[in-house]
Design a protein around this motif. Structure first.
Motif, PDB file in Angstrom:
ATOM      1  N   GLN A 107      21.469 -16.558 -12.000  1.00 53.77           N
ATOM      2  CA  GLN A 107      21.917 -15.973 -10.736  1.00 53.77           C
ATOM      3  C   GLN A 107      22.564 -17.034  -9.853  1.00 53.77           C
ATOM      4  N   LYS A 112      25.690 -13.178 -13.311  1.00 51.31           N
ATOM      5  CA  LYS A 112      24.934 -12.019 -12.864  1.00 51.31           C
ATOM      6  C   LYS A 112      24.371 -11.183 -14.020  1.00 51.31           C
ATOM      7  N   ALA A 115      21.398 -12.884 -15.551  1.00 57.96           N
ATOM      8  CA  ALA A 115      20.266 -12.839 -14.620  1.00 57.96           C
ATOM      9  C   ALA A 115      19.602 -11.470 -14.654  1.00 57.96           C
TER      10      ALA A 115
END
Length: 136
Positions: A107, A112, A115
């Motif tokens: 992150q 993204k 994560a």
């Protein structure tokens, strides 16, 4: 008779007493990881240490190493790619900490999708692990 609707049984990683005791006695995590490279808790400690120092990429690398070492151990322990990995079983915590550290570092560096995948994997493994690590 077996319950066919029940999910897979929980996976419990084996304890590595010598590695655990070294880390608990205050040995540097880097020394423990070098001596016991299959011990995810040492990699988790390194990932946490470097993340706290602002080194997200280094943290990511350490977490990724511990994550893969933990996956190897999970498979050897009978894990088939899904099912509970209980936080309450102390030897599982190194792997689960690596998974959380990997999510956090991913992150932080803008990855993204990775994560989110790691957070979902952690929650699917044991919501209690996510709650303990994320502070929820």
């Amino acid at each position: 008779m077996d319950n066919l609707l029940a999910g897979p049984p929980p996976t419990h990683l084996p304890d590595l007493p010598e590695a655990r005791e070294a880390l608990e006695s205050g040995a540097k995590a880097s020394d423990v990881a070098a001596r016991f490279p299959a011990y995810p808790a040492a990699w988790a400690a390194l990932a946490e240490e470097y993340f706290a120092q602002g080194h997200a990429v280094t943290s990511y690398a350490f977490a990724r190493t511990g994550y893969h070492r933990g996956l190897d151990q999970l498979r050897r322990s009978g894990w088939k790619g899904h099912g509970p990995i209980p936080w309450a079983h102390e030897p599982n915590r190194g792997f689960l900490r690596c998974l959380y550290a990997l999510a956090r570092a991913a992150q932080s560096i803008g990855e993204k999708d990775e994560a989110e995948r790691c957070v979902q994997f952690l929650r699917d493994s044991d919501q209690a692990a996510y709650d303990a690590l994320a502070g929820d």
